[in-house]
Design an enzyme around this catalytic site. Structure first.
Site, PDB file in Angstrom:
ATOM      1  N   LYS A  31       0.829  -1.205   0.000  1.00 53.11           N
ATOM      2  CA  LYS A  31       0.000   0.000   0.000  1.00 53.11           C
ATOM      3  C   LYS A  31       0.863   1.254   0.000  1.00 53.11           C
ATOM      4  CE  LYS A  31      -2.272  -1.210   3.775  1.00 53.11           C
ATOM      5  NZ  LYS A  31      -1.759  -2.554   4.081  1.00 53.11           N
ATOM      6  N   ARG A  60     -10.562   0.044   7.799  1.00 53.53           N
ATOM      7  CA  ARG A  60     -10.059  -1.307   7.991  1.00 53.53           C
ATOM      8  C   ARG A  60     -11.130  -2.266   8.460  1.00 53.53           C
ATOM      9  NH1 ARG A  60      -4.318  -0.388   8.424  1.00 53.53           N
ATOM     10  NH2 ARG A  60      -3.219  -2.369   8.610  1.00 53.53           N
ATOM     11  N   ARG A  65      11.401  -6.659   5.389  1.00 48.17           N
ATOM     12  CA  ARG A  65      11.053  -5.248   5.256  1.00 48.17           C
ATOM     13  C   ARG A  65      11.719  -4.400   6.329  1.00 48.17           C
ATOM     14  NH1 ARG A  65       4.891  -3.001   5.114  1.00 48.17           N
ATOM     15  NH2 ARG A  65       4.698  -3.575   7.302  1.00 48.17           N
ATOM     16  N   ARG A  74      10.042  -3.037  11.855  1.00 50.47           N
ATOM     17  CA  ARG A  74       8.874  -2.755  12.692  1.00 50.47           C
ATOM     18  C   ARG A  74       8.669  -3.924  13.648  1.00 50.47           C
ATOM     19  NH1 ARG A  74       4.026  -1.019   8.783  1.00 50.47           N
ATOM     20  NH2 ARG A  74       2.907  -2.225  10.341  1.00 50.47           N
ATOM     21  N   ARG A  79      -2.021 -10.288  12.214  1.00 43.51           N
ATOM     22  CA  ARG A  79      -2.493  -9.156  11.397  1.00 43.51           C
ATOM     23  C   ARG A  79      -3.202  -9.652  10.142  1.00 43.51           C
ATOM     24  NH1 ARG A  79       2.956  -6.476  10.769  1.00 43.51           N
ATOM     25  NH2 ARG A  79       2.011  -5.127   9.206  1.00 43.51           N
TER      26      ARG A  79
HETATM   27  P1  ADP Z   1       0.007  -2.928   7.622  1.00 48.32           P
HETATM   28  O1  ADP Z   1      -0.978  -2.519   6.605  1.00 48.32           O
HETATM   29  O2  ADP Z   1       1.342  -3.268   7.085  1.00 48.32           O
HETATM   30  O3  ADP Z   1      -0.532  -3.976   8.551  1.00 48.32           O
HETATM   31  P2  ADP Z   1      -0.144  -0.274   8.926  1.00 48.32           P
HETATM   32  O4  ADP Z   1       1.093   0.502   9.050  1.00 48.32           O
HETATM   33  O5  ADP Z   1      -1.173   0.182   7.970  1.00 48.32           O
HETATM   34  O6  ADP Z   1       0.333  -1.764   8.642  1.00 48.32           O
HETATM   35  O7  ADP Z   1      -0.830  -0.426  10.363  1.00 48.32           O
HETATM   36  C1  ADP Z   1      -0.110  -0.869  11.477  1.00 48.32           C
HETATM   37  C2  ADP Z   1      -1.028  -1.038  12.668  1.00 48.32           C
HETATM   38  O8  ADP Z   1      -1.655   0.199  13.007  1.00 48.32           O
HETATM   39  C3  ADP Z   1      -2.191  -2.001  12.463  1.00 48.32           C
HETATM   40  O9  ADP Z   1      -1.817  -3.343  12.664  1.00 48.32           O
HETATM   41  C4  ADP Z   1      -3.176  -1.500  13.519  1.00 48.32           C
HETATM   42  O10 ADP Z   1      -2.807  -1.936  14.801  1.00 48.32           O
HETATM   43  C5  ADP Z   1      -2.992   0.003  13.458  1.00 48.32           C
HETATM   44  N1  ADP Z   1      -3.937   0.619  12.493  1.00 48.32           N
HETATM   45  C6  ADP Z   1      -3.636   1.179  11.301  1.00 48.32           C
HETATM   46  N2  ADP Z   1      -4.735   1.626  10.661  1.00 48.32           N
HETATM   47  C7  ADP Z   1      -5.784   1.324  11.483  1.00 48.32           C
HETATM   48  C8  ADP Z   1      -7.201   1.513  11.400  1.00 48.32           C
HETATM   49  N3  ADP Z   1      -7.786   2.085  10.326  1.00 48.32           N
HETATM   50  N4  ADP Z   1      -7.957   1.080  12.434  1.00 48.32           N
HETATM   51  C9  ADP Z   1      -7.409   0.508  13.514  1.00 48.32           C
HETATM   52  N5  ADP Z   1      -6.089   0.282  13.650  1.00 48.32           N
HETATM   53  C10 ADP Z   1      -5.274   0.687  12.656  1.00 48.32           C
END
Ligand code: ADP
Ligand code: ZN
Length: 218
Positions: free
Chosen positions: A13, A86, A125, A158, A169
């Site tokens: 993404k 999400r 990563r 991370r 996840r």
């Molecule tokens: P990825 O898409 O690689 O899992 P992100 O960087 O988008 O990682 O998100 C990392 C973490 O941040 C998620 O696992 C979650 O805990 C939190 N997070 C991100 N976006 C949301 C969202 N829209 N709602 C709730 N938690 C979120």
């Protein structure tokens, strides 16, 4: 042009958002990056968010919705929402917010990818601790080891990219986020991109012209 980008962890993404910027000056609104910034700065939101993020769980909706609402209020057009919505409740909330702010959503881009590819990819990563660009030690390394090409910041793994947390996840993605894909399909907003074998960066011109067509229709 206003876009939502969906995809499992590691689907690309962030990379997609960076590559589409060559056609337009999009503002990249990435909830994960925003939360990580708050954690680094030790804000109140950061303290709460980290307890969820470390376990690979979603941060509660009310906190996330508020965060997005203030971002949208500032930006209003030409943005990419990366990591939001999400789950279905967030998707409905987003529709309400966009209606209130009179912002039309152009499309939802969904990146689809196989699970095995993801786990492997996330293991190698690294992300910049300063500007949040991501790199892959095997397939997309930086020019200087450990240093971000974009800003010179320090690269880190991370915490939530460890294999156990990644599995969690992915489960959450399947259970909570996949329904959001159907939600946008029913609205006629979905643009699905297969990013398994072929790197989507090679398809980016084509994707961009599809998005331009959508923009005319909105
Ligand atoms: P990825 O898409 O690689 O899992 P992100 O960087 O988008 O990682 O998100 C990392 C973490 O941040 C998620 O696992 C979650 O805990 C939190 N997070 C991100 N976006 C949301 C969202 N829209 N709602 C709730 N938690 C979120
Ligand atoms: Zn950087």
């Amino acid at each position: 042009m206003q876009l939502v980008i969906l995809g499992a962890p590691g689907a690309g993404k962030g990379t997609f958002s960076q590559s589409i910027k060559k056609y337009k000056q999009f503002t990249h609104i990435a909830t994960g990056d925003i939360f990580r910034k708050h954690i680094k700065d030790q804000t109140d939101l950061g303290k709460v968010a980290s307890t969820y993020i470390e376990k690979g769980k979603l941060v509660p909706n009310d906190l996330t919705d508020d965060l997005i609402f203030s971002e949208l209020n500032l930006v209003k057009k030409d943005f990419i929402l990366d990591g939001y919505p999400r789950n279905l409740d967030q998707a409905k909330k987003l529709d309400e917010m966009l209606r209130e702010l009179k912002i039309p959503l152009t499309a939802c881009v969904s990146l689809s990818i196989e699970q095995e590819v993801i786990v492997d990819r996330l293991r190698s990563r690294v992300v910049c601790s300063n500007c949040a660009y991501s790199y892959n030690l095997k397939t997309a390394p930086t020019k200087t080891k450990g240093i971000c090409d974009n800003c010179g910041g320090k690269l880190v793994h991370r915490k939530d990219d460890s294999p156990e947390i990644v599995t969690h996840r992915i489960q959450i993605y399947e259970r909570e986020t996949e329904p959001v894909i159907n939600y946008y399909e029913e609205q006629g907003k979905l643009l699905e991109i297969d990013c398994g074998e072929i790197d989507f960066v090679t398809q980016i011109d084509e994707i961009w012209s599809l998005l331009l067509e959508r923009e005319v229709k909105v």
